[in-house]
Design a protein around this motif. Structure first.
Motif, PDB file in Angstrom:
ATOM      1  N   VAL A   2       0.623  -1.134   0.015  1.00 30.10           N
ATOM      2  CA  VAL A   2      -0.069   0.059  -0.113  1.00 30.10           C
ATOM      3  C   VAL A   2       0.951   1.302  -0.106  1.00 30.10           C
ATOM      4  CG1 VAL A   2      -1.927  -1.120   1.066  1.00 30.10           C
ATOM      5  CG2 VAL A   2      -0.302  -0.190   2.465  1.00 30.10           C
ATOM      6  N   PRO A   3       0.445   2.186  -0.736  1.00 27.03           N
ATOM      7  CA  PRO A   3       1.432   3.787  -0.678  1.00 27.03           C
ATOM      8  C   PRO A   3       1.039   4.101   0.570  1.00 27.03           C
ATOM      9  CG  PRO A   3      -0.791   3.581  -2.270  1.00 27.03           C
ATOM     10  CD  PRO A   3      -0.487   2.360  -1.709  1.00 27.03           C
ATOM     11  N   VAL A   4       1.725   4.676   1.270  1.00 26.33           N
ATOM     12  CA  VAL A   4       1.805   5.751   2.564  1.00 26.33           C
ATOM     13  C   VAL A   4       2.538   6.912   2.579  1.00 26.33           C
ATOM     14  CG1 VAL A   4       0.694   3.553   3.811  1.00 26.33           C
ATOM     15  CG2 VAL A   4       3.061   4.330   3.613  1.00 26.33           C
ATOM     16  N   ALA A   5       1.921   7.754   3.331  1.00 23.75           N
ATOM     17  CA  ALA A   5       3.070   8.882   3.735  1.00 23.75           C
ATOM     18  C   ALA A   5       2.460   9.617   4.788  1.00 23.75           C
ATOM     19  CB  ALA A   5       2.734   9.694   2.175  1.00 23.75           C
ATOM     20  N   ASN A   6       3.334  10.589   5.119  1.00 23.32           N
ATOM     21  CA  ASN A   6       2.931  11.353   6.402  1.00 23.32           C
ATOM     22  C   ASN A   6       1.785  12.518   5.764  1.00 23.32           C
ATOM     23  OD1 ASN A   6       3.147  14.261   7.612  1.00 23.32           O
ATOM     24  ND2 ASN A   6       4.786  13.127   8.858  1.00 23.32           N
ATOM     25  N   LEU A  25       2.904  15.531   4.212  1.00 22.17           N
ATOM     26  CA  LEU A  25       3.166  15.395   2.769  1.00 22.17           C
ATOM     27  C   LEU A  25       2.265  15.238   1.677  1.00 22.17           C
ATOM     28  CD1 LEU A  25       6.230  15.404   1.819  1.00 22.17           C
ATOM     29  CD2 LEU A  25       5.962  12.774   1.639  1.00 22.17           C
ATOM     30  N   ILE A  26       1.247  14.455   2.286  1.00 21.02           N
ATOM     31  CA  ILE A  26       0.001  14.372   1.489  1.00 21.02           C
ATOM     32  C   ILE A  26      -0.834  15.364   1.064  1.00 21.02           C
ATOM     33  CG2 ILE A  26      -2.305  13.129   1.048  1.00 21.02           C
ATOM     34  CD1 ILE A  26      -1.100  10.926   2.477  1.00 21.02           C
ATOM     35  N   LYS A  27      -0.760  16.628   2.159  1.00 21.30           N
ATOM     36  CA  LYS A  27      -1.460  17.931   1.797  1.00 21.30           C
ATOM     37  C   LYS A  27      -0.480  18.488   0.886  1.00 21.30           C
ATOM     38  CE  LYS A  27      -3.369  18.214   6.524  1.00 21.30           C
ATOM     39  NZ  LYS A  27      -3.362  18.806   7.872  1.00 21.30           N
ATOM     40  N   GLN A  28       0.740  18.624   1.126  1.00 24.40           N
ATOM     41  CA  GLN A  28       1.530  19.211   0.207  1.00 24.40           C
ATOM     42  C   GLN A  28       1.577  18.772  -1.498  1.00 24.40           C
ATOM     43  OE1 GLN A  28       5.688  19.441   1.443  1.00 24.40           O
ATOM     44  NE2 GLN A  28       6.502  20.552  -0.262  1.00 24.40           N
ATOM     45  N   HIS A  29       1.648  17.540  -1.406  1.00 24.32           N
ATOM     46  CA  HIS A  29       1.778  16.926  -2.900  1.00 24.32           C
ATOM     47  C   HIS A  29       0.544  16.024  -3.485  1.00 24.32           C
ATOM     48  CE1 HIS A  29       6.147  17.724  -3.113  1.00 24.32           C
ATOM     49  NE2 HIS A  29       6.434  17.265  -1.551  1.00 24.32           N
ATOM     50  N   GLY A  30      -0.175  15.941  -2.534  1.00 22.42           N
ATOM     51  CA  GLY A  30      -1.535  15.118  -2.892  1.00 22.42           C
ATOM     52  C   GLY A  30      -1.414  13.519  -3.079  1.00 22.42           C
ATOM     53  N   MET A  31      -2.413  12.798  -3.405  1.00 23.33           N
ATOM     54  CA  MET A  31      -2.816  11.591  -3.265  1.00 23.33           C
ATOM     55  C   MET A  31      -2.175  10.986  -4.563  1.00 23.33           C
ATOM     56  SD  MET A  31      -4.424  10.385  -0.805  1.00 23.33           S
ATOM     57  CE  MET A  31      -5.514   8.910  -1.119  1.00 23.33           C
ATOM     58  N   LEU A  32      -1.509   9.703  -4.624  1.00 25.09           N
ATOM     59  CA  LEU A  32      -0.946   9.145  -5.730  1.00 25.09           C
ATOM     60  C   LEU A  32      -1.982   8.190  -6.520  1.00 25.09           C
ATOM     61  CD1 LEU A  32       2.195   7.428  -4.117  1.00 25.09           C
ATOM     62  CD2 LEU A  32       1.992   9.616  -5.121  1.00 25.09           C
ATOM     63  N   GLY A  64       8.511  12.230   6.956  1.00 22.74           N
ATOM     64  CA  GLY A  64       7.962  13.142   5.939  1.00 22.74           C
ATOM     65  C   GLY A  64       8.999  13.314   4.764  1.00 22.74           C
ATOM     66  N   LEU A  65       9.732  12.298   4.813  1.00 28.81           N
ATOM     67  CA  LEU A  65      10.838  12.310   3.768  1.00 28.81           C
ATOM     68  C   LEU A  65      10.392  11.770   2.460  1.00 28.81           C
ATOM     69  CD1 LEU A  65      14.103  10.996   5.866  1.00 28.81           C
ATOM     70  CD2 LEU A  65      13.240  13.217   5.307  1.00 28.81           C
ATOM     71  N   GLY A  66       9.269  11.311   2.365  1.00 27.92           N
ATOM     72  CA  GLY A  66       8.700  10.885   1.091  1.00 27.92           C
ATOM     73  C   GLY A  66       7.594   9.816   1.397  1.00 27.92           C
ATOM     74  N   TYR A  67       7.209   9.367   0.106  1.00 25.00           N
ATOM     75  CA  TYR A  67       6.072   8.706  -0.030  1.00 25.00           C
ATOM     76  C   TYR A  67       6.718   7.096   0.100  1.00 25.00           C
ATOM     77  CZ  TYR A  67       2.651  12.080  -1.645  1.00 25.00           C
ATOM     78  OH  TYR A  67       1.913  13.099  -1.334  1.00 25.00           O
ATOM     79  N   ALA A  68       6.057   6.217   0.512  1.00 28.53           N
ATOM     80  CA  ALA A  68       6.623   4.880   0.745  1.00 28.53           C
ATOM     81  C   ALA A  68       5.534   3.673   0.114  1.00 28.53           C
ATOM     82  CB  ALA A  68       7.029   4.652   2.159  1.00 28.53           C
ATOM     83  N   LEU A  69       6.047   2.721  -0.462  1.00 28.60           N
ATOM     84  CA  LEU A  69       5.254   1.521  -0.886  1.00 28.60           C
ATOM     85  C   LEU A  69       5.506   0.479   0.334  1.00 28.60           C
ATOM     86  CD1 LEU A  69       3.327   0.545  -2.897  1.00 28.60           C
ATOM     87  CD2 LEU A  69       5.159  -0.348  -4.265  1.00 28.60           C
TER      88      LEU A  69
END
Length: 304
Positions: free
Chosen positions: A168-172, A175-182, A233-238
């Motif tokens: 599953v793709p996850v993020a802080n 970070l999702i607020k800043q860059h949005g959903m994948l 918050g360093l990045g999105y993770a799978l």
């Protein structure tokens, strides 16, 4: 009544195997923690017992004879069977700790938060955990059980699936607020993606754009480290669903895109078949299977 075993030079056979393995009396002596003279004496005694030469010595060079080559497989098989029998007796003792080996990430994130219930149920069983991803030779180790992540093909062992897993793709949340959903199938080059060789983004994205983000993203080969970086918050993770659920419950990570993917591998309970009758092994197996049944998979909204 005397038997043939009374005269069998078992110690000399062990020395013979060591010399054959190293083709050196001094190296065999180092391996056995004895003197070269003691090794030479044992080989002479064995050669005297069977009345054939086993090695040819030419200065420091040692060559095994045809008779030695003929004897060697049987000696190794016999020593391995003896060692296996001794290890099994050690393992079947009721006393002593239950020795379990598993991935470090599984121990830290999934098992330890649940282990109190096992200790409450079986307070007299001492647990000893080891972390490794290597295959286990139970005949040469003190391990009773291995929890392994794979496809269950462990020959000549009892192998029982504990948990399926998903990616599953996850993020802080920030970070999702800043860059949005994948979105699957979309360009991911604008997102900071944390890379893990075991869980490549190309599997989830269904695109060939992997090179566009690899040059920008940190690569972390440890699953626990990957999740820690995502929480910072360093990045999105799978991420593995099995390992990420606690962070999702705490709110330090959020699902960052639709599309949980079934993992090709799963977690397996692995041990020699005859260890299943050892009470502490049977009790741990019963407990971990029950704990796994209570562990929820991704919700319907995550698996579309």
């Amino acid at each position: 009544m005397p038997t043939a075993y009374d005269r069998l030079p078992l110690g000399a056979l062990r020395v013979f195997e060591a010399v054959a393995a190293h083709l050196s009396f001094s190296a065999a002596a180092d391996a056995l923690n004895v003197t070269p003279a003691a090794v030479s004496q044992q080989i002479k005694a064995l050669e005297g017992y069977i009345q054939v030469p086993l090695f040819r010595r030419n200065g420091r060079r040692v060559e095994i004879t045809d008779e030695g080559l003929e004897l060697l497989p049987s000696v190794r098989t016999g020593l391995e069977k003896l060692e296996s029998a001794l290890q099994q007796i050690k393992h079947h003792r009721r006393a002593g700790p239950l020795q379990i080996t598993m991935l470090s990430s599984f121990l830290q994130i999934w098992l330890l938060p649940r282990i109190r219930s096992f200790r409450r149920k079986y307070p007299n069983i001492e647990l000893r955990f080891h972390t490794s991803r290597e295959l286990v030779d139970f005949s040469r180790s003190t391990h009773h059980v291995a929890i392994r992540f794979g496809r269950g093909n462990y020959p000549n062992l009892h192998s029982e699936k504990i948990l399926d897993d998903w990616l599953v793709p996850v993020a802080n949340p920030d970070l999702i607020k800043q860059h949005g959903m994948l979105e699957r199938g979309k360009d991911l080059s604008k997102y900071p993606l944390l890379e893990n060789g075991d869980e490549p983004w190309s599997v989830w994205s269904q695109t060939d754009e992997e090179a566009a983000w690899l040059s920008r993203a940190p690569s972390i080969d440890d699953s626990a480290g990957l999740l820690a970086a995502a929480e910072e918050g360093l990045g999105y993770a799978l991420a593995s669903w099995t390992l990420v659920t606690r962070a999702l419950q705490k709110g330090t990570l959020r699902i960052a895109g639709k599309g949980a993917l079934p993992y090709g591998s799963a977690y397996y309970f692995v041990c020699p078949k005859n260890f299943l009758t050892v009470p502490k092994v049977a009790q741990f197996r019963e407990w971990i299977l029950a704990a796994a049944r209570e562990f929820p998979g991704p919700g319907a909204s995550d698996t579309r």
